[in-house]
Design a protein around this motif. Structure first.
Motif, mmCIF file in Angstrom:
data_model
loop_
_atom_site.group_PDB
_atom_site.id
_atom_site.type_symbol
_atom_site.label_atom_id
_atom_site.label_comp_id
_atom_site.label_asym_id
_atom_site.label_seq_id
_atom_site.Cartn_x
_atom_site.Cartn_y
_atom_site.Cartn_z
ATOM 1 N N PRO A 55 -4.771 3.620 -1.761
ATOM 2 C CA PRO A 55 -4.621 2.181 -1.511
ATOM 3 C C PRO A 55 -4.943 1.792 -0.068
ATOM 4 O O PRO A 55 -5.619 0.788 0.173
ATOM 5 C CB PRO A 55 -3.148 1.919 -1.836
ATOM 6 N N PHE A 69 -2.086 9.119 -2.640
ATOM 7 C CA PHE A 69 -1.220 8.513 -1.626
ATOM 8 C C PHE A 69 -2.021 7.647 -0.653
ATOM 9 O O PHE A 69 -1.602 6.536 -0.308
ATOM 10 C CB PHE A 69 -0.467 9.601 -0.866
ATOM 11 N N SER A 105 0.827 -1.213 0.000
ATOM 12 C CA SER A 105 0.000 0.000 0.000
ATOM 13 C C SER A 105 0.855 1.255 0.000
ATOM 14 O O SER A 105 0.568 2.223 -0.710
ATOM 15 C CB SER A 105 -0.942 0.002 1.211
ATOM 16 N N THR A 132 2.481 6.287 -7.172
ATOM 17 C CA THR A 132 1.369 6.962 -7.841
ATOM 18 C C THR A 132 1.334 8.446 -7.514
ATOM 19 O O THR A 132 1.180 9.294 -8.398
ATOM 20 C CB THR A 132 0.026 6.311 -7.443
ATOM 21 N N SER A 133 1.495 8.781 -6.245
ATOM 22 C CA SER A 133 1.337 10.175 -5.810
ATOM 23 C C SER A 133 2.533 11.049 -6.158
ATOM 24 O O SER A 133 2.411 12.278 -6.165
ATOM 25 C CB SER A 133 1.083 10.230 -4.298
ATOM 26 N N GLU A 183 2.856 1.542 -3.454
ATOM 27 C CA GLU A 183 1.893 1.856 -4.504
ATOM 28 C C GLU A 183 1.448 3.309 -4.414
ATOM 29 O O GLU A 183 1.412 4.031 -5.421
ATOM 30 C CB GLU A 183 0.687 0.922 -4.343
ATOM 31 N N GLY A 184 1.124 3.743 -3.210
ATOM 32 C CA GLY A 184 0.707 5.126 -3.015
ATOM 33 C C GLY A 184 1.832 6.100 -3.283
ATOM 34 O O GLY A 184 1.622 7.178 -3.858
ATOM 35 N N TYR A 220 -7.083 3.452 -9.403
ATOM 36 C CA TYR A 220 -7.166 2.125 -8.792
ATOM 37 C C TYR A 220 -8.422 1.344 -9.193
ATOM 38 O O TYR A 220 -8.850 0.445 -8.483
ATOM 39 C CB TYR A 220 -7.118 2.260 -7.262
#
Length: 513
Positions: free
Chosen positions: A461, A458, A78, A85-86, A81-82, A328
Motif C-alpha cells: 500500500p 506490508f 496504508s 494483509t501481511s 491495510e498492510g 491490491y
C-alpha cells in the motif's frame, strides 16, 4: 496415470484452493465500505459519488445520481491495510517452519487434515472480529499457519505419490487450485460487494459521526465463508492414503507396497510396484545409515546448492510483483483511472480468470519444455509486460485507449506468471531434495516465499501510494534478475524420478544444466 492417482493429486491440491481463497477474498474485502469504516481505514461524512466516482457536489459532475459512499482515507490507512494483509503471510511463514516437524512426525496426509481444520477456525475468527484490527490480524495469522504448513506438505505429498512422467503436471495442480480459489473468492465477493456497496440503502441517511459503523454483514460473511473449504478439505483428505515414501521411512513397508499397488492399479507382485518399492527402500536405507537429518544438513556441501536455489527461486517468484496485483488490484485499476465498478468487480474477475486459465499451459509446458525453460521464458515475458504497463499508464490521461492498454498489459503479465513462475517453483522445490531432508528443504523454499510475500503485502500500500504505477519498473528489474538466476543456477529435472533427481543434484549421474 489412472483415475485414483488423479483423484489423490487433485484432492491434495485443494490445499492450494484455501491459499487462493484467502488471497482473493482480501482484494475485495479491503474495498468494502463497511470494512474500511469498521477498521478505521476510511471515514464517511455522508457525501456521495456518482457512477463515475465523482462527488455529486462537484461542479464538474454532470451526473447527480448518487451511486457510492464517498469515503475519505485516514492517515493510518496504508499501515493498517498492510498490517492486516501481511499478518496472514507472517502466519504462513510460521506454518512453513512447523511443517517439517509435523510432516515427519505425523505424516503428510494427517498434517494436511489438521491444517485444513485450523484454516476453518481462522476464517471464523476473522469474520467475528471486534472493532480492533489486531483481532482480525490474529485470525489471518491463524489461517496463515494452515496455509504455510500445507504449502510445504501438499506439493511434497503429491510428488511422493505421482508417477515420474507426470509428477510435474500433478504437482502443478497445487498452483492451479490457488488460482481457482482466487477466482471463486473474486466472484463470490464481487457479488456481495455489488449488492451492498452500489446504491446502498443508507446513502440518504444523515451522518452524525464520520466513523460510525454501517452494516458489517458483507465482510463478515465473506471471511466466515472460508470455513467451508477448510472443513471440506479435512474430510476429503481422510479418504486418501498415506505417502508410501513416508511409510517406508517409518519401517511400514507392507503398508507402503499396498498403497503403491493401489496407486498403480495393479497387484503388489507387479514389477513396477516392486521396482518403485526397492528404489524407495534404498533411499530410506541410505538415509538411515547417515543418521537423522538436521537443519544444518541443508547447508552441507552436498545439499546447500539445492537450498540456495529453492530459497531464491521462491524469493524471485514473489518479487515479480504478482501479489501486489492480487492483493491490491482493485486499487491499482482505480489508480489507472477506471470507474469503481470496473475496478472492483469486472477487471479483478477478468484478471483472476486469466490467472486460472493460464495455469493450464503451465501444467502442460512443465513436462513438455521442462522447468528451467519455463523459468527463463517467463522471466523475460513478465519483464516486458511490466515495462509496458508502466509506459501505458503514464498516458492514461490522454484517453480510454491508454487505460485499456495498461490493463491488458497487466493481464498479459498475469498470463506469463501463471503459466511459468506460478507453478514451477512449487514443483521444483518438492523434487530436488533427497528424502531425508525433503520436507525441511521444501520448508526453506516455502518460508522464503512467505517471508518475501509478507514484505510485499506490508509495503505494497505504501509503495503504490508513493510510486503509483512506477512500482512496475521495480518489478521489471526483479524479473531481469530472475532471468539471470534461472539461466545460471537452475538445472533441469524433467522426466526423472525423485531418486534420479537426487543422484543428479549430488553429482552421481549426468544431468542437464
Amino acid at each position: 496415470m489412472n483415475s485414483f492417482q488423479f483423484l489423490v493429486a487433485v484432492t491434495a491440491s485443494c490445499g492450494g484452493l484455501l491459499f487462493g481463497y484467502e488471497v482473493g477474498v482480501m482484494n475485495v474485502v479491503l474495498v468494502m465500505d463497511a470494512f474500511r469504516i469498521f477498521f478505521n481505514l476510511c471515514t464517511w461524512d455522508g457525501s456521495k459519488l456518482n457512477a463515475d466516482g465523482i462527488n455529486i457536489e462537484d461542479k464538474s459532475s454532470k451526473d447527480k445520481v448518487p451511486f457510492y459512499r464517498d469515503l475519505k482515507p485516514t492517515d493510518s490507512k496504508s499501515f493498517i491495510e498492510g498490517f492486516i494483509t501481511s499478518s496472514f503471510v507472517l502466519g504462513a511463514l510460521c506454518g512453513a517452519l512447523l511443517a517439517s516437524y509435523l510432516g515427519e512426525k505425523y505424516g503428510r496426509q494427517k498434517t494436511i487434515m489438521i491444517g485444513a481444520c485450523i484454516f476453518a477456525i481462522g476464517g471464523i475468527l476473522q469474520g467475528s472480529s471486534i472493532r480492533n484490527y489486531i483481532m482480525i490480524a490474529v485470525g489471518r495469522l491463524i489461517t496463515g499457519l494452515s496455509v504455510g504448513c500445507n504449502s510445504v506438505l501438499c506439493p511434497t505429498y503429491i510428488s511422493e505419490v505421482a508417477p515420474a512422467k507426470i509428477r510435474g503436471t500433478l504437482a502443478s495442480c497445487y498452483q492451479l487450485m490457488i488460482t481457482l480459489g482466487i477466482v471463486i473468492a473474486a466472484i463470490i465477493n464481487a457479488i456481495v460487494w455489488y449488492f451492498t456497496n452500489i446504491k446502498p440503502d443508507d446513502l440518504n441517511t444523515p451522518r452524525t459521526k464520520i466513523d460510525a459503523e454501517i452494516s458489517n454483514f458483507e465482510w463478515r460473511f465473506a471471511l466466515c465463508l472460508q470455513a467451508i473449504p477448510g472443513i471440506a478439505l479435512a474430510i476429503l483428505m481422510s479418504f486418501l492414503p498415506k505417502s508410501p515414501r513416508w511409510l517406508c521411512s517409518k519401517g511400514r513397508d507392507e503398508e507402503a507396497v499396498q498403497i503403491l499397488a493401489k496407486l498403480n492399479a495393479t497387484s503388489v507382485e507387479d514389477e513396477l510396484v516392486q521396482s518403485e518399492l526397492r528404489a524407495i527402500q534404498e533411499d530410506v536405507a541410505a538415509t538411515v545409515a547417515a543418521g537423522s537429518s538436521s537443519v544444518a544438513e541443508l547447508f552441507s556441501s552436498v545439499i546447500r546448492r539445492r537450498t540456495f536455489v529453492v530459497f531464491f527461486i521462491q524469493l524471485f517468484q514473489q518479487w515479480t510483483g504478482v501479489n501486489v496485483i492480487m492483493y491490491y488490484q482493485s486499487q491499482i485499476y482505480n489508480e489507472m483511472g477506471f470507474t469503481k465498478f470496473l475496478s472492483t468487480i469486472v477487471l479483478p474477475v477478468v484478471n483472476n480468470l486469466v490467472n486460472f486459465i493460464s495455469t493450464f499451459p503451465g501444467m502442460w509446458g512443465i513436462e513438455k519444455f521442462g522447468r528451467k525453460t519455463l523459468l527463463i521464458a517467463g522471466a523475460i515475458m513478465m519483464m516486458i509486460f511490466h515495462i509496458l504497463t508502466w509506459a501505458f499508464s503514464t498516458q492514461t490521461s490522454k484517453g480510454e485507449f491508454w487505460k485499456y492498454l495498461s490493463v491488458i498489459s497487466v493481464f498479459l503479465y498475469v498470463f506469463a506468471f501463471a503459466s511459468t513462475w506460478g507453478p514451477t517453483p512449487w514443483v521444483y522445490q518438492s523434487e530436488i531434495f533427497p528424502l531425508r531432508v525433503r520436507v525441511k528443504g521444501s520448508a526453506v523454499g516455502t518460508m522464503s516465499n512467505f517471508f518475501n510475500n509478507w514484505i510485499i503485502a506490508f509495503v505494497g500500500p505504501a509503495l503504490m501510494k508513493m510510486w503509483g504505477t512506477r512500482s512496475f519498473l521495480l518489478f521489471a528489474t526483479c524479473c531481469l534478475l530472475a532471468f539471470l538466476f534461472a539461466s545460471f543456477f537452475c538445472v533441469e529435472s524433467k522426466g526423472l524420478n525423485l531418486e534420479e533427481v537426487d543422484a543428479m543434484m549430488s553429482g552421481k549421474a549426468a544431468g542437464k544444466a
